[in-house]
Design an enzyme around this catalytic site. Structure first.
Site, PDB file in Angstrom:
ATOM      1  NE  ARG A  61      -9.496  -6.429   2.756  1.00 24.63           N
ATOM      2  CZ  ARG A  61      -8.403  -5.692   2.878  1.00 24.63           C
ATOM      3  NH1 ARG A  61      -8.000  -4.935   1.851  1.00 24.63           N
ATOM      4  NH2 ARG A  61      -7.709  -5.679   3.986  1.00 24.63           N
ATOM      5  CB  VAL A  62     -13.718  -1.994   1.685  1.00 28.81           C
ATOM      6  CG1 VAL A  62     -13.128  -0.620   1.973  1.00 28.81           C
ATOM      7  CG2 VAL A  62     -14.538  -1.975   0.412  1.00 28.81           C
ATOM      8  N   GLY A  63     -10.556  -2.556   2.780  1.00 30.84           N
ATOM      9  CA  GLY A  63      -9.694  -2.477   3.944  1.00 30.84           C
ATOM     10  C   GLY A  63      -9.729  -1.108   4.589  1.00 30.84           C
ATOM     11  CG  ASP A  64      -6.199   0.218   6.729  1.00 32.84           C
ATOM     12  OD1 ASP A  64      -5.954  -0.654   5.865  1.00 32.84           O
ATOM     13  OD2 ASP A  64      -5.318   0.942   7.207  1.00 32.84           O
ATOM     14  CB  THR A  94      -0.878  -0.011   1.264  1.00 37.10           C
ATOM     15  OG1 THR A  94      -1.825  -1.071   1.163  1.00 37.10           O
ATOM     16  CG2 THR A  94      -1.601   1.315   1.475  1.00 37.10           C
ATOM     17  CB  THR A 131       0.757   0.269   5.126  1.00 38.79           C
ATOM     18  OG1 THR A 131       0.955  -0.963   4.417  1.00 38.79           O
ATOM     19  CG2 THR A 131       2.026   0.585   5.907  1.00 38.79           C
ATOM     20  N   GLY A 132      -1.039  -2.164   6.493  1.00 40.76           N
ATOM     21  CA  GLY A 132      -0.997  -3.395   7.275  1.00 40.76           C
ATOM     22  C   GLY A 132      -2.260  -4.201   7.093  1.00 40.76           C
ATOM     23  CB  THR A 133      -3.794  -6.857   9.156  1.00 39.31           C
ATOM     24  OG1 THR A 133      -2.566  -7.582   9.050  1.00 39.31           O
ATOM     25  CG2 THR A 133      -4.969  -7.812   9.001  1.00 39.31           C
ATOM     26  N   GLY A 134      -5.689  -4.510   7.139  1.00 39.50           N
ATOM     27  CA  GLY A 134      -6.698  -3.464   7.146  1.00 39.50           C
ATOM     28  C   GLY A 134      -7.870  -3.715   8.058  1.00 39.50           C
TER      29      GLY A 134
END
Length: 310
Positions: free
Chosen positions: A199-202, A171, A222-225
Site C-alpha cells: 500500500r502507498v499513500g499520499d 506522519t 497528513t491524513g487519509t492518504g
C-alpha cells in the site's frame, strides 16, 4: 502565523490534553524542537530551504515517537514499508520513494532520487538498491521496531467485537523558506498500521502529500492518504493560490477543511508561503505541529486545544 522560517508536523489526529504523561509530552515537544532548530541553523548559515526540510525530517525519522523511520508502523506482514518525498519550490524538482524496507532515512533517499537519477519516484527493492549504490548503509528491519507500534499492530489485528480496525497517523513533514525566499517541502511516513503489503499513500506522491512552488506555497499533508491522492490535495492548494489569488490561509483551509471532508476523509497540512505566512488547517480534532520564527522563537503545539483548525 507570520515571519515563519520553518514549520514541521507530526501528524493529524486527536491528542486531548491529559491523554499522555508529562514525560510523553516532553518527548513530543523536544522532538519537534530539535527538528526545528536543526533546520533553522542551516538557514541561518545561508543554506537553502531544501537542506532545512531534509534535515528537519531526518530528525523526526530518527525519533521513535513519530511514524516515520525509527518507530514506523507495521504492515499486515509485520514489516515496515516507508514512504517519503521532497520538493524544491525554486525549480519544481522533486524526488520520492515508496515501500522502502532497508533505508534508515527515506527522506534523504528521496532527495538522492531527485539529484542522482533521472527519475522522480522509485519504489520497493529498487529504491533500496539505489540507496546502496549511492553509499547509503543497509539498515535491517529490526532497527525500525518499537514495542508501541507492535502492540498497535496486534490490537489492529484483534479489534474488539464490533470495533473498527485501528490505524495510526503521526506522519511527519516540514516546510521552509530561506533567505532567498526559496521554499521547499518534505514528507515522510510509515503509513497505516496493518496496511496491506504494498500500500502507498499520499506522502510520496508529488501533488498529493507534498508540493512546493516559489510562486505560491510549500505544503506537507497528513491524513487519509487515499483521499488526499484522489483530491490532489497539496497541488490543489497551490493551484487555488495561483489561479484565484487566494491567500495561503484561505486556500489551505478550503482544501483541507472543505474538499477533503466532502470526499469522506479527514487530515491536515502545514502550508508556508514565500513571505513566511503559515497555515495549519485540519479537519481532525488536532494537528501536531511546530514552527520557528525569524528571531528564533519556537512554538510547539501538540494538544487539540493548542491547534486551531486555521
Amino acid at each position: 502565523m507570520r515571519n515563519v522560517v520553518l514549520a514541521v508536523h507530526g501528524g493529524a489526529g486527536s491528542l486531548p490534553r491529559g491523554s499522555i504523561s508529562a514525560e510523553q509530552e516532553r518527548a513530543y515537544r523536544d522532538g519537534l524542537t530539535r527538528a526545528l532548530r536543526t533546520g533553522y541553523a542551516l538557514i541561518n548559515e545561508g543554506r537553502p530551504s531544501l537542506d532545512a526540510v531534509e534535515a528537519a525530517v531526518r530528525v523526526l525519522e530518527d525519533d521513535p515517537n513519530f511514524n516515520a523511520g525509527k518507530g514506523a508502523v507495521f504492515n499486515t506482514d509485520g514489516e515496515q514499508e516507508l514512504d517519503a518525498s521532497i520538493m524544491n519550490g525554486r525549480d519544481l524538482r522533486s524526488g520520492a520513494v515508496a515501500g522502502v524496507h532497508n533505508t534508515k532515512n527515506p527522506i534523504s533517499l528521496a532527495r538522492m532520487v531527485m539529484e542522482r537519477s533521472r527519475h522522480v519516484l522509485m519504489a520497493g527493492r529498487g529504491a533500496d538498491i539505489f540507496a546502496l549504490q549511492n553509499g547509503v548503509p543497509y539498515t535491517t528491519q529490526d532497527y525500525f521496531f518499537t514495542q508501541r507500534r507492535w502492540d498497535a499492530l496486534i490490537a489492529a489485528k484483534n479489534p474488539p467485537a464490533g470495533g473498527a480496525e485501528q490505524t495510526t497517523g503521526e506522519t511527519v513533514g516540514a516546510v521552509a523558506v530561506d533567505r532567498n525566499r526559496d521554499i521547499a517541502a518534505a514528507t515522510s511516513t510509515g503509513g497505516l498500521t496493518n496496511k496491506l503489503v504494498g500500500r502507498v499513500g499520499d506522502s510520496p506522491i508529488i501533488g498529493a502529500g507534498t508540493y512546493a512552488d516559489n510562486r505560491t506555497v510549500a505544503i506537507s499533508c497528513t491524513g487519509t492518504g487515499e483521499v488526499f491522492i484522489r483530491g490532489v490535495a497539496a497541488h490543489d492548494i497551490s493551484a487555488l493560490m495561483d489561479y484565484t489569488g487566494a491567500s495561503v490561509t484561505r486556500a489551505a483551509a478550503r482544501v483541507i477543511t472543505e474538499k477533503i471532508p466532502a470526499l469522506g476523509a479527514t487530515g491536515g497540512a502545514i502550508a508556508l508561503d514565500p513571505r513566511g505566512v503559515l497555515a495549519t488547517p485540519h479537519s481532525t480534532a488536532g494537528l501536531i505541529n511546530a514552527y520557528i520564527l525569524r528571531d528564533g522563537t519556537v512554538v510547539t503545539r501538540i494538544f487539540d486545544d493548542e491547534t486551531p483548525a486555521r
